[in-house]
Motif scaffolding. Structure first.
Motif, short mmCIF file in Angstrom:
data_model
loop_
_atom_site.label_atom_id
_atom_site.label_comp_id
_atom_site.label_asym_id
_atom_site.label_seq_id
_atom_site.Cartn_x
_atom_site.Cartn_y
_atom_site.Cartn_z
N PRO A 1 44.42 26.47 49.83
CA PRO A 1 45.20 25.32 50.30
C PRO A 1 46.42 25.74 51.10
O PRO A 1 46.83 25.04 52.03
N PHE A 2 47.00 26.89 50.75
CA PHE A 2 48.15 27.43 51.47
C PHE A 2 47.97 28.94 51.61
O PHE A 2 47.17 29.55 50.89
N LYS A 3 48.74 29.55 52.51
CA LYS A 3 48.62 30.99 52.71
C LYS A 3 49.01 31.76 51.47
O LYS A 3 48.59 32.90 51.29
N TRP A 4 49.80 31.14 50.60
CA TRP A 4 50.28 31.84 49.40
C TRP A 4 49.50 31.46 48.14
O TRP A 4 49.86 31.88 47.05
N TRP A 5 48.43 30.69 48.29
CA TRP A 5 47.69 30.22 47.11
C TRP A 5 46.19 30.24 47.39
O TRP A 5 45.72 29.65 48.35
N ILE B 1 37.80 28.86 36.29
CA ILE B 1 38.67 28.63 37.45
C ILE B 1 39.70 29.74 37.51
O ILE B 1 40.24 30.17 36.48
N ASN B 2 39.92 30.24 38.72
CA ASN B 2 40.84 31.36 38.92
C ASN B 2 41.83 31.00 40.03
O ASN B 2 41.44 30.52 41.10
N SER B 3 43.10 31.19 39.76
CA SER B 3 44.15 30.86 40.72
C SER B 3 45.01 32.09 40.97
O SER B 3 45.41 32.79 40.03
N LYS B 4 45.31 32.37 42.25
CA LYS B 4 46.17 33.49 42.62
C LYS B 4 47.26 32.98 43.53
O LYS B 4 47.00 32.39 44.59
N VAL B 5 48.52 33.20 43.13
CA VAL B 5 49.68 32.66 43.83
C VAL B 5 50.65 33.80 44.16
O VAL B 5 50.86 34.69 43.33
N THR B 6 51.21 33.76 45.37
CA THR B 6 52.27 34.69 45.72
C THR B 6 53.61 34.01 45.47
O THR B 6 53.95 33.02 46.12
N LEU B 7 54.36 34.54 44.52
CA LEU B 7 55.64 33.97 44.11
C LEU B 7 56.78 34.59 44.94
O LEU B 7 56.57 35.57 45.67
N PRO B 8 57.99 34.05 44.82
CA PRO B 8 59.15 34.69 45.47
C PRO B 8 59.32 36.13 45.00
O PRO B 8 58.81 36.52 43.95
N TYR B 9 60.03 36.91 45.78
CA TYR B 9 60.28 38.32 45.51
C TYR B 9 58.98 39.13 45.54
O TYR B 9 58.85 40.16 44.88
N GLN C 1 53.28 39.74 61.04
CA GLN C 1 52.72 39.01 59.90
C GLN C 1 52.32 39.95 58.77
O GLN C 1 52.44 39.62 57.61
N LEU C 2 51.91 41.16 59.15
CA LEU C 2 51.48 42.10 58.11
C LEU C 2 52.64 42.50 57.20
O LEU C 2 52.44 42.89 56.06
N ASN C 3 53.87 42.39 57.70
CA ASN C 3 55.04 42.72 56.88
C ASN C 3 55.40 41.61 55.92
O ASN C 3 56.25 41.77 55.06
N GLU C 4 54.78 40.44 56.07
CA GLU C 4 55.04 39.34 55.16
C GLU C 4 54.03 39.40 54.02
O GLU C 4 52.84 39.46 54.24
N VAL C 5 54.51 39.37 52.78
CA VAL C 5 53.63 39.50 51.62
C VAL C 5 52.65 38.34 51.54
O VAL C 5 51.53 38.50 51.10
N VAL C 6 53.05 37.17 51.99
CA VAL C 6 52.22 35.99 51.80
C VAL C 6 51.04 35.96 52.75
O VAL C 6 50.16 35.14 52.62
N VAL D 1 41.66 32.22 28.12
CA VAL D 1 42.63 32.16 29.22
C VAL D 1 43.25 33.54 29.39
O VAL D 1 43.74 34.13 28.42
N ASN D 2 43.25 34.07 30.62
CA ASN D 2 43.86 35.36 30.95
C ASN D 2 44.89 35.17 32.06
O ASN D 2 44.75 34.27 32.89
N THR D 3 45.88 36.03 32.11
CA THR D 3 46.87 35.96 33.18
C THR D 3 47.33 37.36 33.55
O THR D 3 47.16 38.32 32.78
N ALA D 4 47.91 37.49 34.76
CA ALA D 4 48.38 38.79 35.23
C ALA D 4 49.46 38.60 36.29
O ALA D 4 49.48 37.60 37.02
N PHE D 5 50.35 39.58 36.37
CA PHE D 5 51.39 39.63 37.40
C PHE D 5 51.37 41.02 38.04
O PHE D 5 51.11 42.02 37.36
N SER D 6 51.64 41.08 39.35
CA SER D 6 51.71 42.39 40.00
C SER D 6 52.76 42.36 41.10
O SER D 6 53.06 41.30 41.67
N LYS D 7 53.32 43.54 41.39
CA LYS D 7 54.32 43.66 42.44
C LYS D 7 54.15 45.01 43.13
O LYS D 7 53.98 46.04 42.47
N ASP D 8 54.20 44.99 44.46
CA ASP D 8 54.12 46.22 45.23
C ASP D 8 55.51 46.85 45.31
O ASP D 8 56.52 46.15 45.52
#
Length: 816
Positions: free
Chosen positions: A650-654, A696-704, A118-123, A731-738
């Motif tokens: 609500p979900f593991k990715w959100w 309100i703050n929302s963090k989502v794991t997207l594809p890739y 599970q640790l190898n899964e980003v979500v 309103v602020n937004t951000a994207f990040s990728k490992d």
């Protein structure tokens, strides 16, 4: 008093109801199942692990629960045979099959292991929530927030529940700026706290703690509560660290490193970095002036453009020495040096009563700023046993300088201003904690704080001569001695904490040029009381009271005149008295498997509250009356409000967290001044207003494997004694990728997407109406690159020393 009686009645009813409702009914066959859930490797308790009890070969849940911060759980079930499952995100679940439960059963310690698959899964990541909701405070973990990458502490605080930062960098808690800001448990020694927070990089911060109703162990100062900024301290064995590079628009760039080397006895840590920032802003003030009969006399429009640049080095180095297995001594040096430039141009446009243009002028302020802060801190912890019996000693000394020189040129004149400040500060504190048995403990301590500020402020005319009525030398000395004691104990599911603090204050406010010497001496007792009821493992109820104090500081006390505008000027008031606040708070927290909810109702009763008032000086510039804004002890303020905060997955990715605060504020008081004709004018400043704040703050794991974070916040409109403040949206937004096998992270964030974070207000005076708009910082783009070596992104603190967030305000925890 009626509100207090109502609160007491609520507490009584609430606790009585739950005392009977949450226990198994008398005569029932329900029994109690208890246990503890720990991480197998580090032996740390796992909070929010879920326990599910089902009948064999049946998916229907009979009962369930969640572990508390100590990893403990307690579930009631009818007697029988059950399957028991213990789970925690990113860990292998443990199942106990066909367990016979015939009476109260203790499952003991259940150890969970990390699931490598599970640790190898980003979500699915074993990381802390960005916001942790606790009964007595909220904890904001900076490392998980992409929005502040490449930013400053001001950016960090602007994302913390219950906290807001205005466009000028001033921090408020629940809508009030009467707060105490601590860094590692100690007061910030900076002369200009708002400016210092804008210079400290976000990368140096580990977490922020928000305490809305502090106990007696904390400084009494901070009428609306305390914000504690905890700096990073490496704890992992060996050599490891993080390097962060960032750049942005308007022109911004920085490079910082957090390095750590830990051996068995010594732990070396350092944070160092250079940053250069550009803030561009705009503003305007449109005024309409009236004759004595109420008809329009003239109009004046002011247009402002500002540009502020800051470049500076921020460094911190220290070592933690394990003297014995139970004794730890930490020493650190903090150094900060900054230089900057300010350009502030105001264009004035005059119109007659029919809005016909008549003339124009300008005023340009070109300024240079520089500051240097040096601080040495020492912290000693002696643990007498592993049950909480300990002594903590803290000491610090600091020296801060802040110099500002400005050349102000206008259409027909120019002035020069010089503002040089030197502040020295020394602090000593000792805290002792003695457990007296299961669930009870005694605490006592002393704190001495000794400060000396010298502020030279000069305004020069066109010939270089001193303008004496605008210049002064301020000498401010403040010595505070404090003693406190408190006792906490637990009876069944009730926990109690009662405390008393005594503070003796000696302040000298001397205007040396005028030979005006003023001494303020006072001492006060500050009681506090906290009651908590553990409804279940998943829910708690609390009620608290404390008396707080707000001492006027900084720009409130400094009589130096802000001379960037010669018709709208600001001046501090060295004769301000402290304000005293009685605080009442009732809170409730509930945890579900995917949701944590916290709500509270609060009441604050403040005497001699500080308030800014605007009044004519009697002077005119080209026929325009000069308006002075200065703080006064207005009178009385009463605030009643409610607040809720929730974390929802609500979900593991959100992940979603939100904060909402609504309050009603009532102020009573008046201000008197002498007008140009020598007549005493009294302004009635009584005011009632409702306002609200939401985030309100929302963090989502997207594809890739891309993380996306979006935050929206809104300050509601609020009526003031002399006008109103309009609503404000951001309103602020951000994207990040490992990347690089998760050893590095690339993040891109946009601050104030819609360029809408502007302070807008109306002011209504007897012969003038004004609309004001100010934007300290326009929309900003930031790109950052983070590289970690010998340290994974979500590595746990496997070799941590005993928990210590820097002492300063240390002591024991709430019993139980």
């Amino acid at each position: 008093m009626k509100k207090f009686k109502f609160a007491v009645l609520l507490v009584s009813l609430f606790t009585s109801f739950y005392n009977y409702a949450q226990q198994p009914p008398a005569g029932s066959n329900k029994v109690k199942v208890t246990g503890k859930v720990f991480e197998k490797v580090t032996k740390q308790p796992l909070e929010y692990a879920t326990i599910t009890i089902t009948a064999p070969n049946d998916t229907k849940v009979v009962a369930g629960g969640i572990t508390n911060p100590k990893g403990e759980f307690e579930v009631f079930v009818p007697t029988g045979i059950y399957d028991i499952k213990i789970e925690f995100i990113s860990f292998k679940a443990t199942e106990i099959k066909q367990k016979s439960i015939q009476d109260n059963t203790d499952l003991g310690i259940v150890n969970l292991s990390e699931d490598a698959a599970q640790l190898n899964e980003v979500v699915i990541r074993a990381e802390k929530s960005t916001v942790e909701i606790k009964l007595d405070k909220k904890v904001y973990n900076v490392g998980q927030d992409m929005l502040v990458k490449g930013g400053t502490v001001s950016d960090v605080l602007d994302n913390v529940p219950s906290v807001s930062v205005d466009t000028e960098g001033n921090v408020s808690l629940r809508g009030s700026d009467n707060i105490r800001i601590l860094i590692d448990g100690r007061p910030s020694n900076a002369i200009n706290v708002a400016e210092a927070l804008r210079q400290l990089p976000a990368d140096a911060i580990d977490k922020v703690e928000v305490i809305t109703n502090p106990s007696a162990r904390y400084d009494a100062e901070g009428g609306s509560g305390i914000i504690n900024i905890v700096l990073k301290k490496g704890k992992n064995q060996g050599f490891n660290g993080t390097v962060i590079a960032s750049t942005g628009l308007p022109e911004t760039y920085g490079l910082s490193a957090n390095l750590n080397y830990k051996t068995e006895k010594l732990n070396y840590f350092t944070t160092a970095g250079y940053n250069y920032r550009t803030n561009e802003g705009t503003g305007k003030t449109n005024s309409e002036y009236f004759n004595a009969d109420g008809t329009t006399k003239s109009y004046l429009d002011e247009s402002r453009d500002t540009k502020r640049t800051r470049g500076g080095f921020n460094g911190r180095a220290g070592v933690e020495w394990t003297l014995t297995p139970n004794t730890f001594w930490t020493n650190a040096i903090n150094f900060q040096k900054n230089n900057g430039e300010e350009k502030d141009q105001i264009d004035f446009y005059n119109y007659d009563n029919a809005r016909n243009f008549t003339s124009s002028s300008y005023r340009l302020n070109n300024g240079d700023t520089k500051s240097q802060n040096v601080e040495y801190t020492s912290n000693l912890i002696k643990n007498f046993d592993d049950k909480g019996h300990k002594l903590t000693v803290d000491a610090s000394i600091s020296r801060n300088t802040d110099d500002n020189n400005s050349l102000i040129t206008g259409t027909n004149s120019f002035n020069n201003t010089l503002n040089n400040q030197v502040q020295k500060q020394a602090l000593f504190q000792a805290d002792y904690v003695l457990p007296l048995g299961k669930g009870s403990q005694f605490e006592a301590g002393y704190k001495g704080s000794f400060g000396d500020l010298n502020n030279e402020y000069y305004v020069l005319d066109e010939q270089g001569g001193l303008i004496s009525n605008l210049s002064n030398t301020l000498e401010y000395k403040e010595n505070i001695n404090a003693l406190y004691t408190q006792y906490g104990f637990k009876v069944n599911k009730f926990s109690y904490l009662f405390g008393l603090r005594w503070e003796d204050t000696n302040i000298e406010v001397n205007l040396l040029d005028n030979n005006d010497f003023n001494t303020k001496k006072y001492n006060n007792l500050f009681p506090s009381a906290f009651i908590s009821y553990e409804i279940s493992d998943q829910s708690n109820f609390s009620a608290s009271y404390s008396k707080r104090l707000s001492r006027p500081r900084g720009r409130f006390m400094n009589p130096a005149t802000n001379y960037s505008s010669n018709i709208n000027i600001f001046q501090g008031n060295p004769d301000l008295d402290p304000s005293l606040t009685d605080k009442y708070d009732i809170g409730y927290i509930k945890r579900w498997s995917k949701l944590t909810f916290n709500t509270s109702a609060y009441f604050e009763d403040t005497k001699d509250v500080f308030s800014f008032v605007r009044s004519p000086t009697g002077e005119n510039v080209d026929g325009i009356p000069v308006i002075l804004s200065r703080p006064i002890n207005l009178g009385k303020e009463q605030k009643f409000g409610f607040e809720f905060t929730f974390n929802y997955t609500p979900f593991k990715w959100w992940k979603v967290n939100s904060n909402f605060n609504f309050y009603n504020v009532k102020t009573t008081g008046e201000n008197s001044y002498t007008d140009a004709n020598g007549i005493v004018v009294t302004q009635n400043l009584d005011n009632k207003a409702n306002t609200w704040f939401a985030r309100i703050n929302s963090k989502v794991t997207l594809p890739y494997k891309i993380d996306w974070q979006l935050t929206g916040m809104y300050n509601g409109e609020q009526k003031t004694a002399q006008g109103k403040n309009l609503g404000q949206l951001g309103v602020n937004t951000a994207f990040s990728k490992d990347i690089l096998k998760d050893k590095a992270t690339v993040a891109f964030n946009v601050s104030d997407i819609f360029n809408s974070r502007k302070m807008r207000s109306y002011t209504y005076l007897e012969n003038q109406t004004s609309y004001n708009e100010m934007q300290f910082r326009k929309r900003q783009f930031n790109l950052s690159f983070t590289y970690r070596f010998n340290k994974s992104k979500n590595e746990r603190d496997k070799n941590a020393a005993p928990k210590n967030d820097g002492g300063g305000e240390g002591g024991g925890e709430f019993p139980g």
